[in-house]
Enzyme design. Sequence first.
Site, PDB file in Angstrom:
ATOM      1  CG  HIS A   1      95.117   7.908  29.916  1.00 12.20           C
ATOM      2  ND1 HIS A   1      95.873   7.735  30.303  1.00 12.20           N
ATOM      3  CD2 HIS A   1      94.643   9.703  29.136  1.00 12.20           C
ATOM      4  CE1 HIS A   1      95.962   8.599  31.751  1.00 12.20           C
ATOM      5  NE2 HIS A   1      95.712   9.653  31.201  1.00 12.20           N
TER       6      HIS A   1
ATOM      7  CD  GLU B   1      96.331   3.358  27.902  1.00 13.94           C
ATOM      8  OE1 GLU B   1      96.056   3.622  27.759  1.00 13.94           O
ATOM      9  OE2 GLU B   1      97.335   2.805  29.102  1.00 13.94           O
TER      10      GLU B   1
ATOM     11  CB  CYS C   1      98.008   5.516  33.745  1.00 11.85           C
ATOM     12  SG  CYS C   1      96.044   5.869  33.953  1.00 11.85           S
TER      13      CYS C   1
ATOM     14  CB  CYS D   1      94.650   2.709  31.552  1.00 13.95           C
ATOM     15  SG  CYS D   1      94.532   4.048  30.334  1.00 13.95           S
TER      16      CYS D   1
END
Lengths: 152, 152
Positions: free
Chosen positions: B53, B55, B83, B86
């Site tokens: 992801h 992040e 999420c 993260c």
Amino acid sequence: MLNDEKWMKQAIKQAKMAATKDEVPIGCVIVKDDKIIARAYNKREMNQQSIAHAEILAIQKACKKLKTWRLEGCTLYVTLEPCPMCAGAIIQSRIEHVVYGAYDPKGGCVGSCTNLFEAKGFNHYPSYTSGILEEECSSLLKEFFKQKRKKA
Amino acid sequence: MLNDEKWMKQAIKQAKMAATKDEVPIGCVIVKDDKIIARAYNKREMNQQSIAHAEILAIQKACKKLKTWRLEGCTLYVTLEPCPMCAGAIIQSRIEHVVYGAYDPKGGCVGSCTNLFEAKGFNHYPSYTSGILEEECSSLLKEFFKQKRKKA
């Protein structure tokens, strides 16, 4: 249950390797079709990476091995209850089942602080078993921090 | 607020790069002392890594740049609400402040599904601001999925 102990012993072996490198002893293995597809231990200090927890490193290896980010049909064994990042990574990876050893009242997100595997709104919910070889997993951590305090 | 928009525009730039690679358009930048120290966009499909992801990739870069896993004094800008993985990685990195654009009712863990930044038991709690350039961040995602459906 017998199988769970068998694989957890492999995770403990990883945790012990972490301790020899002066890392907090947490170990993890990922199993698919009765075979270990990834092993890892915590490397936060040696890598100076906040994300280098045992579970994250094992998930990275498993994705690489299976050539997909979807770890369906996999079971993850870890010596300590996953933190929010690792519990989240398990959800994101669609891992089917999680088995953990010791409970973590200071950050565990599969029952202790909160339970991300039961939070509303996600599109995947792993099942889980807790407390497998708890005593052994937990003593490893206690012994590590006892030694650390002695050195300090 | 003006500064928040300035940095969020940089995160949006990253999100747009994701879209050009057929990745869900989510982008992130990490700022310290009024300078961007890491930029990243979602690479889950191209890397076939569940943890790739925006992040997580930005946090990895920031740790490498600062040569430490402790990202104290850093602010993370991301186009979509983090999420669980993260949000957890942000906590583990000791990031001081988080600014996000669009809300994510299907997985967001900084207010929508749950709020990990307010859960009990952790040893670090980032502060956060939400809804900065929300409309622009959210349209990027809507447009991406609209195009996807057209192709399907």
